[in-house]
Design an enzyme around this catalytic site. Structure first.
Site, PDB file in Angstrom:
ATOM      1  CE  LYS A  64       2.385  -0.262 -12.995  1.00 50.27           C
ATOM      2  NZ  LYS A  64       3.100  -0.684 -11.781  1.00 50.27           N
ATOM      3  NE  ARG A  84      -1.968  -6.741  -4.588  1.00 52.90           N
ATOM      4  CZ  ARG A  84      -0.915  -6.368  -3.876  1.00 52.90           C
ATOM      5  NH1 ARG A  84      -0.987  -6.284  -2.568  1.00 52.90           N
ATOM      6  NH2 ARG A  84       0.229  -6.086  -4.458  1.00 52.90           N
TER       7      ARG A  84
HETATM    8  N1  BES Z   1       1.806  -4.939 -12.775  1.00 55.60           N
HETATM    9  C1  BES Z   1       2.405  -4.516 -11.586  1.00 55.60           C
HETATM   10  C2  BES Z   1       3.595  -5.364 -11.164  1.00 55.60           C
HETATM   11  C3  BES Z   1       4.782  -5.349 -12.078  1.00 55.60           C
HETATM   12  C4  BES Z   1       5.867  -4.552 -11.813  1.00 55.60           C
HETATM   13  C5  BES Z   1       4.828  -6.181 -13.171  1.00 55.60           C
HETATM   14  C6  BES Z   1       6.961  -4.565 -12.636  1.00 55.60           C
HETATM   15  C7  BES Z   1       5.929  -6.184 -13.994  1.00 55.60           C
HETATM   16  C8  BES Z   1       7.001  -5.391 -13.730  1.00 55.60           C
HETATM   17  C9  BES Z   1       1.401  -4.541 -10.426  1.00 55.60           C
HETATM   18  O1  BES Z   1       0.087  -4.338 -10.793  1.00 55.60           O
HETATM   19  C10 BES Z   1       1.791  -3.438  -9.511  1.00 55.60           C
HETATM   20  O2  BES Z   1       1.785  -2.332  -9.938  1.00 55.60           O
HETATM   21  N2  BES Z   1       2.157  -3.776  -8.280  1.00 55.60           N
HETATM   22  C11 BES Z   1       2.596  -2.807  -7.342  1.00 55.60           C
HETATM   23  C12 BES Z   1       2.037  -3.167  -5.995  1.00 55.60           C
HETATM   24  C13 BES Z   1       2.189  -2.083  -4.975  1.00 55.60           C
HETATM   25  C14 BES Z   1       1.300  -0.917  -5.310  1.00 55.60           C
HETATM   26  C15 BES Z   1       1.834  -2.638  -3.620  1.00 55.60           C
HETATM   27  C16 BES Z   1       4.125  -2.797  -7.310  1.00 55.60           C
HETATM   28  O3  BES Z   1       4.735  -3.859  -7.434  1.00 55.60           O
HETATM   29  O4  BES Z   1       4.704  -1.723  -7.224  1.00 55.60           O
HETATM   30 ZN    ZN Z   2      -0.417  -2.283 -10.946  1.00 50.54          ZN
END
Ligand code: BES
Ligand code: ZN
Ligand code: ZN
Length: 506
Positions: free
Chosen positions: A283, A357
């Site tokens: 991230k 997931r």
């Molecule tokens: N934990 C994150 C989702 C999230 C984003 C929670 C912002 C709280 C605030 C999750 O694990 C994630 O990173 N999801 C990705 C999915 C993508 C790679 C398809 C996302 O939402 O960017």
């Molecule tokens: Zn994530």
């Protein structure tokens, strides 16, 4: 803070501050009648109406929601202060406003050193409204300042919050207030857990906290370690965990009622990623610190289980909480890795940041194998849900409309908002892998829906609801009724669903 109930006349309540709700004037012509606090015809309160009239006339107090004005040493009233608090438009006033007003009263009076607060319920207030007031007060009292070392921070504490129902109430109001207190305390436990930074709450420490809750409130507890999960074949969960030195766990908290109606068994499944770096698909640095709240679904399940243990619904409820850290050591999972889930389906990990997931897939399969007849998961699953719904509604998804309809009804009762998103088969087309049964991401579009579809591949055919709480579990800004930080979302709906199970058409 202790919550109390009192049905003495309002003028006899010996508090540091007695708050009464006062609505916006309905029309200019009826302004004078709207001036007196409409919560009570109590003469001692009405006697202050000259003061209220003046406040109205000067425009200092109009009755708008959360507006407050204080009168010191009110005439003929035992309380040291009389606080009028705006209730907004009378016809729009519901338990939602009551909950928030109670929180706003606590949050405004606490910094002034007020220790004993009383709030008068409206005349003929429902049990639901009384419970909401108790909840609002307990929730408003919570602060995210555990790690601030200021020695003075605990000097100003509200000791008692008295819910006043002059001459009315009795049993049903009192038990509703007690229920509201239990539920809000559980929600605050959830907020405490979410508030912990990842160095203070690893998967192992989260499991310990869950075990403590179980032993304190008489729930059965089981914690599967990585060895046990390897034996079972939870390859999807273990793949996420392998990049961290902190080992993963599957926490199981079980509530079995003394008397049970029917054969239903509800499973609460909560995403427990104690920190989400994104893994190799890392991230951006900006805002990454927030990823300590990626276990808010897990924390909601733990909080709800505590309230369920106390309130004892007639429905067996078990929480399944997969907990891992999504880190990036030399053993971390790579994009392109293929893992085999507990269900046997193979998954191509195209993006290591779509880890929630993966761990939920194995937890859902395990819950089904353990006899769950209904599945309800909460997860901070996708950033996309905030784009779709903003910060006010959880995203709700299901494979069985009746079940979700029942859930949406109880969520409304509990004062939480959820909005259904579509699960048409068309969206499944986005989830195609050339090399395994499933990829762990769809394309750029409908990100929250493809995430839900991924989970559904493991939940079907068991009735299932998925709540995406990524944009609702953390409040960016404080509100008059609640501090910034963890919101504890989903706890109240979880508990309400269990309590209302047999009345909601199950
Ligand atoms: N934990 C994150 C989702 C999230 C984003 C929670 C912002 C709280 C605030 C999750 O694990 C994630 O990173 N999801 C990705 C999915 C993508 C790679 C398809 C996302 O939402 O960017
Ligand atoms: Zn994530
Ligand atoms: Zn995550």
């Amino acid at each position: 803070m202790q919550i109390q109930f009192d049905n003495e006349p309002l003028e006899k309540i010996a508090a540091d501050a007695l708050a009464v709700i006062c609505f916006e004037a309905e029309e200019k012509t009826t302004a004078t009648t709207a001036v007196a606090p409409s919560v009570s015809p109590d003469p001692a309160i009405a006697a202050q109406s000259g003061w209220l009239e003046e406040l109205r006339e000067t425009g200092e107090f109009t009755g708008k929601l959360y507006e407050m004005a204080t009168l010191y040493r009110p005439e003929g009233v035992s309380a040291k202060r009389l606080v009028v608090v705006g209730g907004g438009k009378r016809e729009k006033f519901t338990a939602v406003e009551a909950r928030r007003i109670a929180g706003a009263v606590v949050r405004s009076l606490k910094p002034k050193g007020v220790r004993a607060i009383a709030l008068a319920l409206r005349e003929n207030a429902s049990a639901e409204e009384a419970a909401a007031v108790a909840e609002g007060a307990v929730l408003g009292d919570w602060e995210p300042d555990k790690y601030k070392s200021d020695p003075k921070k605990n000097e100003k504490q509200v000791e008692t919050f008295t819910i006043a129902a002059a001459g009315g109430g009795g049993e049903s109001l009192e038990s509703a207030i007690r229920r509201g207190e239990i539920i809000a305390e559980a929600q605050n436990l959830t907020r405490d857990l979410v508030n912990e930074p990842a160095n203070k709450l690893t998967p192992g420490l989260l499991a310990e906290r869950a075990q403590q809750v179980c032993s304190e409130w008489g729930l059965q507890c089981e914690v599967l370690d990585s060895e046990a999960m390897e034996k079972l074949g939870m390859g999807a969960l273990l793949g996420v965990a392998q990049g961290s030195v902190n080992p993963p766990f599957l926490i199981i908290m079980k509530y079995q009622p003394a008397r049970q109606f029917g054969g239903d068994h509800l499973a609460l499944v909560g995403k427990g990623v104690t920190f989400d770096t994104g893994g190799i698909s890392i991230k951006p640095a900006d805002g990454m610190e927030k990823m300590k709240y990626d276990m808010a679904g897990a924390a909601a399940a733990i909080g709800a289980m505590r309230a369920i243990a106390q309130l004892k619904p007639a429905l067996p409820v078990t929480a399944y909480i997969p907990t891992v850290e999504n880190m990036i050591n030399g053993n971390a999972q790579r994009p392109g890795d293929i893992v085999t889930s507990l269900l046997g389906k193979t998954i191509e990990v195209l993006n290591t940041d779509a880890e929630g997931r993966l761990i939920l897939a194995d937890a859902i399969t395990y819950a089904k194998r353990q006899g769950a007849t209904h599945l309800l998961d909460a997860a901070t699953l996708t950033g996309a849900i905030g784009i779709a719904l903003g910060h006010y509604n959880m995203g709700a998804f299901t494979n069985q409309q009746d079940f979700l309809n029942r859930f949406l009804t109880v969520a409304r009762t509990a004062g939480e908002k959820a909005w259904q998103l579509p699960m048409d088969e068309d969206y499944k087309e986005y989830l195609k892998s050339a090399f395994a049964d499933l990829p762990n991401i769809g394309g750029r579009h409908g990100g929250s829906i493809t995430a839900a579809w991924f989970l559904r591949e493991f939940a079907d055919p068991t009735p299932w609801i998925h709540l995406d709480i990524a944009s609702t579990a953390w409040l960016e800004d404080g509100k008059p009724w609640m501090s910034k930080g963890p919101s504890g979302v989903a706890v109240r709906s979880f508990v309400q669903l269990a309590l209302d199970w047999n009345h909601s058409g199950a």
